[in-house]
Write an enzyme that holds these catalytic residues in place. Sequence first.
Site, mmCIF file in Angstrom:
data_model
loop_
_atom_site.group_PDB
_atom_site.id
_atom_site.type_symbol
_atom_site.label_atom_id
_atom_site.label_comp_id
_atom_site.label_asym_id
_atom_site.label_seq_id
_atom_site.Cartn_x
_atom_site.Cartn_y
_atom_site.Cartn_z
ATOM 1 N N LYS A 70 35.631 36.322 54.942
ATOM 2 C CA LYS A 70 36.919 36.485 55.806
ATOM 3 C C LYS A 70 36.779 37.637 56.437
ATOM 4 O O LYS A 70 35.299 37.434 56.509
ATOM 5 C CB LYS A 70 36.783 37.396 53.898
ATOM 6 C CG LYS A 70 37.728 36.529 52.821
ATOM 7 C CD LYS A 70 38.665 35.542 53.867
ATOM 8 C CE LYS A 70 39.662 34.738 52.731
ATOM 9 N NZ LYS A 70 38.554 34.159 51.753
HETATM 10 C C1 LIG Z 1 44.120 32.373 49.823
HETATM 11 C C2 LIG Z 1 43.380 33.071 49.256
HETATM 12 N N1 LIG Z 1 44.214 33.621 47.900
HETATM 13 C C3 LIG Z 1 42.970 34.502 46.756
HETATM 14 C C4 LIG Z 1 41.255 33.898 47.502
HETATM 15 C C5 LIG Z 1 40.465 34.808 46.308
HETATM 16 O O1 LIG Z 1 39.776 35.589 46.497
HETATM 17 P P1 LIG Z 1 37.813 35.982 46.182
HETATM 18 O O2 LIG Z 1 36.818 34.877 46.533
HETATM 19 O O3 LIG Z 1 38.035 37.062 47.034
HETATM 20 O O4 LIG Z 1 38.935 35.912 44.820
HETATM 21 C C6 LIG Z 1 41.134 33.327 49.074
HETATM 22 C C7 LIG Z 1 39.603 32.870 48.570
HETATM 23 O O5 LIG Z 1 39.214 32.242 50.199
HETATM 24 C C8 LIG Z 1 41.943 32.134 49.172
HETATM 25 O O6 LIG Z 1 41.912 31.619 50.235
#
Ligand SMILES: Cc1ncc(COP(=O)(O)O)c(C=O)c1O
Length: 422
Positions: free
Chosen positions: A220
């Site tokens: 990210k």
């Molecule tokens: C659109 C979206 N929402 C939520 C997430 C979840 O993020 P995390 O890995 O920090 O839980 C991601 C992860 O790639 C994502 O692309």
Amino acid sequence: MKSQPAVLPVESRTPGEPVGDRGDFLPFAVPDIGEEEVSAVVRVLRSGWITTGPEVQAFEREFAEAMGVRHAVALNSCTAALHLALEAHGVRPGDEVLTSTLTFTATAEVVEYLGARTRFVDVEPRYLNLDPALVRRLIEQDYVLRDGIRRHRVSGGRLRAIVPVHFGGHPCDMTQLQAIAEEFGLAVIDDAAHALPAAIGGRVVGGMGCTTAFSFYATKTLTTAEGGMLTTDDAEIAARVRLMALHGISRDAWKRYAADGSWYYEVVEAGYKYNLTDIAAALGRVQLRRQGELRVRRAAIAERYSAAFAASGAAEPPAVAGGAEHAWHLYPIRLPLDRLTIDRARFIQELRDRLIGTSVHFIPLHRQPFYQQRYGYQSAEFPVAEQVYPRLVSLPIYSKMSDADVERVIAAVEEVGHRFRR
Ligand SMILES: Cc1ncc(COP(=O)(O)O)c(C=O)c1O
């Protein structure tokens, strides 16, 4: 069979690989970790306090200030932030939540955690965000007003919340979505996993008056390896999230064990274990300070890609709305399949043969076996996602790419396009 570690669910990155010099493999994503981040982490490691404590507090304060929002709660993932946001907004078994089909499963799985039902909605064709017109139509057609609450015509489930996803980092039309939510008494919890920093019409994602979830996953735009942040102006929501993020106990561990802390605490809920460590927060604080600089570099890469593809016609670049500040977490092109003799899978393989990593965002969730079996979605309900999905390819876009890396990607896309022209 032992399965792959689940640390890289969507990104085709090889951890630890160097960013490609000419001739080397160019990974899809590489974090931009400098000496300052390394020093911050080492300082915390040497401090004697490594889990949730003063660094997390400072990170939350600085993040809230950057977003112009009253409360920021650091968590160990965006998934945790989405889960606790829905919980705090009162999503309960049998409730329903609307979200985009073009997203990662984390956006929807949290609805299922709570025993609620996910209703996928198609995206609009330009920015591939949740389509406000469809949201309104679906509410008006499928939910009827009874006892002052929206109940689904067939399931009887009560509609509670809308979860817009800022796809790739392009902000959703929040003005329209918030107006719909207000009209129908729904919560808005925006999934800003891709959208840091992003803004639209002068409003910053994370400071728009809803509850917002950010991701600090390895790929990210701000990374703490794993991590997330929830922002809100609502003190009650923030307090509920804090409570549920640490076992539902009335005081957090840092306060319990600090010199002036008390040994006494009360368990008032069966909460979760979603807290962020001080090691991660120290890394995040440095990354937060660098957000402007990192975004400028990604925006320059996006601009170069878009100019090149617009000129050559090798791919359709992502559109950007007037007044939108795009975070450029992703650069998803649309392939001109009608002018190619190959499909997307072969295109990706051809780029891989040219030592360039890519990814696909996303396989629409209504196509996934779990959601298929649970809800029996029909492709015809999602014409935009169905039309665009076979054409989507995400190209590398990250601040550590050199100009030569960017030109290599452009040359490869154009060469493959030329070679397999119909
Ligand atoms: C659109 C979206 N929402 C939520 C997430 C979840 O993020 P995390 O890995 O920090 O839980 C991601 C992860 O790639 C994502 O692309």
